[in-house]
Write a protein that holds these residues in place. Structure first.
Motif, PDB file in Angstrom:
ATOM      1  N   LEU A   1       0.839  -1.182   0.000  1.00  0.00           N
ATOM      2  CA  LEU A   1       0.000   0.000   0.000  1.00  0.00           C
ATOM      3  C   LEU A   1       0.881   1.241   0.000  1.00  0.00           C
ATOM      4  O   LEU A   1       1.844   1.312   0.766  1.00  0.00           O
TER       5      LEU A   1
ATOM      6  N   PHE B   1      -0.652   7.107   2.704  1.00  0.00           N
ATOM      7  CA  PHE B   1      -1.922   7.818   2.593  1.00  0.00           C
ATOM      8  C   PHE B   1      -1.707   9.264   2.175  1.00  0.00           C
ATOM      9  O   PHE B   1      -0.804   9.942   2.664  1.00  0.00           O
ATOM     10  N   THR B   2      -2.556   9.725   1.287  1.00  0.00           N
ATOM     11  CA  THR B   2      -2.607  11.135   0.903  1.00  0.00           C
ATOM     12  C   THR B   2      -4.071  11.555   0.826  1.00  0.00           C
ATOM     13  O   THR B   2      -4.950  10.724   0.578  1.00  0.00           O
TER      14      THR B   2
ATOM     15  N   TRP C   1      -8.764   5.382  -0.099  1.00  0.00           N
ATOM     16  CA  TRP C   1      -7.349   5.001  -0.207  1.00  0.00           C
ATOM     17  C   TRP C   1      -7.173   3.515   0.098  1.00  0.00           C
ATOM     18  O   TRP C   1      -6.515   2.798  -0.637  1.00  0.00           O
ATOM     19  N   GLN C   2      -7.781   3.048   1.183  1.00  0.00           N
ATOM     20  CA  GLN C   2      -7.592   1.643   1.555  1.00  0.00           C
ATOM     21  C   GLN C   2      -8.452   0.686   0.746  1.00  0.00           C
ATOM     22  O   GLN C   2      -8.113  -0.482   0.606  1.00  0.00           O
TER      23      GLN C   2
ATOM     24  N   TYR D   1      -7.367   3.712  -4.167  1.00  0.00           N
ATOM     25  CA  TYR D   1      -6.250   4.402  -4.824  1.00  0.00           C
ATOM     26  C   TYR D   1      -4.905   4.188  -4.147  1.00  0.00           C
ATOM     27  O   TYR D   1      -3.869   4.491  -4.736  1.00  0.00           O
ATOM     28  N   GLY D   2      -4.875   3.616  -2.965  1.00  0.00           N
ATOM     29  CA  GLY D   2      -3.608   3.304  -2.309  1.00  0.00           C
ATOM     30  C   GLY D   2      -2.943   2.043  -2.855  1.00  0.00           C
ATOM     31  O   GLY D   2      -1.773   1.788  -2.595  1.00  0.00           O
ATOM     32  N   TRP D   3      -3.698   1.276  -3.619  1.00  0.00           N
ATOM     33  CA  TRP D   3      -3.196   0.034  -4.207  1.00  0.00           C
ATOM     34  C   TRP D   3      -2.969   0.247  -5.700  1.00  0.00           C
ATOM     35  O   TRP D   3      -3.540   1.157  -6.287  1.00  0.00           O
TER      36      TRP D   3
ATOM     37  N   VAL E   1      -2.591  -0.954   6.332  1.00  0.00           N
ATOM     38  CA  VAL E   1      -3.431   0.237   6.490  1.00  0.00           C
ATOM     39  C   VAL E   1      -3.150   0.886   7.846  1.00  0.00           C
ATOM     40  O   VAL E   1      -2.911   2.094   7.925  1.00  0.00           O
TER      41      VAL E   1
ATOM     42  N   GLN F   1       0.348   2.525   7.871  1.00  0.00           N
ATOM     43  CA  GLN F   1       0.409   3.740   7.056  1.00  0.00           C
ATOM     44  C   GLN F   1      -0.375   4.888   7.697  1.00  0.00           C
ATOM     45  O   GLN F   1       0.071   6.039   7.672  1.00  0.00           O
TER      46      GLN F   1
ATOM     47  N   TYR G   1       1.067   8.455   8.904  1.00  0.00           N
ATOM     48  CA  TYR G   1       0.473   9.706   8.443  1.00  0.00           C
ATOM     49  C   TYR G   1       0.131  10.599   9.638  1.00  0.00           C
ATOM     50  O   TYR G   1       0.414  11.801   9.621  1.00  0.00           O
TER      51      TYR G   1
END
Length: 167
Positions: free
Chosen positions: A39, A42-43, A73-74, A125-127, A144, A147, A151
């Motif tokens: 992964l 995160f953004t 994200w996840q 979108y994290g993958w 997850v 990360q 963050y």
């Protein structure tokens, strides 16, 4: 209260109709690689392609969007996505009291956030692109957590406060 004009509603309807090709696009998404992938960190960009608030209160529902970004994200199952989108709608409704605004945002993410779209804000979108709807494994859930912890340490105020340069 923020109201949505009839021309904007027509535009939104046109976008919805145009994007009904998602099932076709979904069949074009390649199978997920069988090897394990990591992964990415995160953004968040707040309410991707949509205002984070009003002119008077520029971050009025920004944190609703950051929470939604964490879910996107996840990634996960299709049911996870429905719950994330419904939570966004509820959060915006609570913040604004504007059911039309909340519903507009809900419809926008339901249409525009499909995992078949190669965008930075798609579901999962994290993958790597192509994951689609897939429940997270125990290993992925640990990624997850790791990360998100990283963050939080690097961004204790979160995106909405940091982008405004507030302490």
């Amino acid at each position: 209260m923020v109201s949505v004009s009839p021309p904007f509603r027509r535009l939104l309807l046109a976008v919805v109709v145009a994007l009904l090709t998602v099932p076709t696009l979904s069949s074009c998404v390649g199978a997920r690689p069988s090897h394990s992938v990591d992964l990415v960190p995160f953004t968040s960009d707040g309410c991707s392609l949509f205002p984070d608030g009003t002119f008077a209160d520029r971050d009025r529902w920004c944190d609703c969007c950051q929470t939604h970004d964490i879910a996107y994200w996840q990634g996960g199952s299709a049911d996870d996505r429905v719950r994330a989108d419904e939570a966004l709608r509820s959060c915006v409704q609570e913040r604004t009291g504007d059911a039309d605004l909340a519903e507009t945002m809900y419809l926008g993410v339901r249409v525009g956030g499909h995992p078949a779209f190669p965008t930075w804000y798609r579901w999962g979108y994290g993958w790597p692109y192509g994951r689609g709807y897939e429940p997270l494994s125990k290993r992925e859930k640990r990624q997850v957590e790791k990360q998100l912890s990283a963050y939080a340490k690097g961004h204790p105020q979160g995106y909405c406060v940091e982008r405004n340069g507030e302490p």
